[in-house]
Design an enzyme around this catalytic site. Structure first.
Site, PDB file in Angstrom:
ATOM      1  CB  SER A 139      -0.892   0.004   1.249  1.00  0.00           C
ATOM      2  OG  SER A 139      -1.517   1.266   1.423  1.00  0.00           O
ATOM      3  CE1 TYR A 152      -4.296  -2.541   5.134  1.00  0.00           C
ATOM      4  CE2 TYR A 152      -3.451  -0.575   4.058  1.00  0.00           C
ATOM      5  CZ  TYR A 152      -3.939  -1.857   3.988  1.00  0.00           C
ATOM      6  OH  TYR A 152      -4.055  -2.480   2.762  1.00  0.00           O
ATOM      7  CE  LYS A 156      -1.482  -4.350   3.311  1.00  0.00           C
ATOM      8  NZ  LYS A 156      -1.580  -5.628   2.562  1.00  0.00           N
ATOM      9  CB  THR A 185     -11.445  -2.600  -2.486  1.00  0.00           C
ATOM     10  OG1 THR A 185     -10.785  -1.720  -1.560  1.00  0.00           O
ATOM     11  CG2 THR A 185     -10.593  -2.754  -3.744  1.00  0.00           C
TER      12      THR A 185
END
Length: 232
Positions: A139, A152, A156, A185
């Site tokens: 990401s 997050y 990543k 998404t």
């Protein structure tokens, strides 16, 4: 036929990659936590004439990871492992001051620990393949400091480093960390539910991954938008 394991394959980028690979003759082992959408995805993919094994489960479960690799072995081996399954840590995302530590642990377990566990399980078959490849779906939050994306993004970033070290330790493999860029998404909708701006469909991003598989550049970190731009 080459064989790929794709985690988080019931929707979004995972499903888009499965459909794209199936269209090129790959046999597939697909994973997701929810058995119903996974079965629906497997039906769509198998309609392209490829062999598909769908195994619902949680990638943080060592037994489930072993089942995925065993299923791939029954299809002929593991030529490609795509770690696409991801956890946000909080839904919607929150600042670090409010980030639940259990949520951070979950993100690390899914995004990093499970990725390594699956690689470890699959390594003998990846090494035996003439084109053994690992793709870690990264990401831009791994490299940029975005508010609320700290947990997050940290997971990543750890995944990127894991992929980089794996590439050094396993020079016979291709190991790519791939930043797919913005996509429409469910994961993004859960992360930022108030942001309904237009974003690319995952099916429009999948060709970037196919380019890597076709051209097989050196191991490293790649951004899908740049790969797509190079195809125009």
């Amino acid at each position: 036929m080459p064989v790929a394991i794709i985690t988080g394959a019931s929707k979004g980028l995972g499903l888009a990659l499965a459909e794209a690979l199936a269209g090129r003759g790959w046999d597939l082992v697909l994973d997701a936590r929810d058995p119903v959408p996974l079965a629906e995805a497997a039906g769509l993919v198998s309609a392209r004439g490829t062999r598909v094994t769908a195994l619902p489960g949680d990638v943080t479960d060592a037994g489930h990871r072993a089942e995925l690799v065993a299923a791939a072995w029954r299809l002929g081996g593991v030529d490609l492992l795509v770690h696409n399954a991801s956890a946000l840590g909080a839904e919607p995302l929150v600042g670090l001051e409010e980030l639940p530590l259990e949520g951070l642990r979950r993100a690390l377990e899914v995004n990093v620990v499970a990725a390594l566990g699956l690689v470890q399980e699959a390594l003998p078959l990846l090494r035996a393949s003439r084109a053994g490849t690992v793709i870690a779906v990264s990401s831009d939050a791994a490299a940029e400091a975005y508010e609320t994306w700290g947990g997050y993004g940290a997971s990543k970033a750890a995944l990127d480093q894991l992929a980089a070290v794996l590439a050094v330790e396993e020079p016979g493999l291709r190991v790519w960390a791939v930043d797919p860029g913005d996509m429409a998404t469910d994961l993004y909708a859960a992360a930022v539910p108030d942001d309904d701006g237009p974003r690319p469909d995952p099916a429009d991003v999948a060709p970037a991954f196919l380019r890597l598989l076709e051209e097989r550049p050196v191991s490293g970190r790649y951004a899908a938008p740049a790969l797509l731009e190079g195809r125009r």
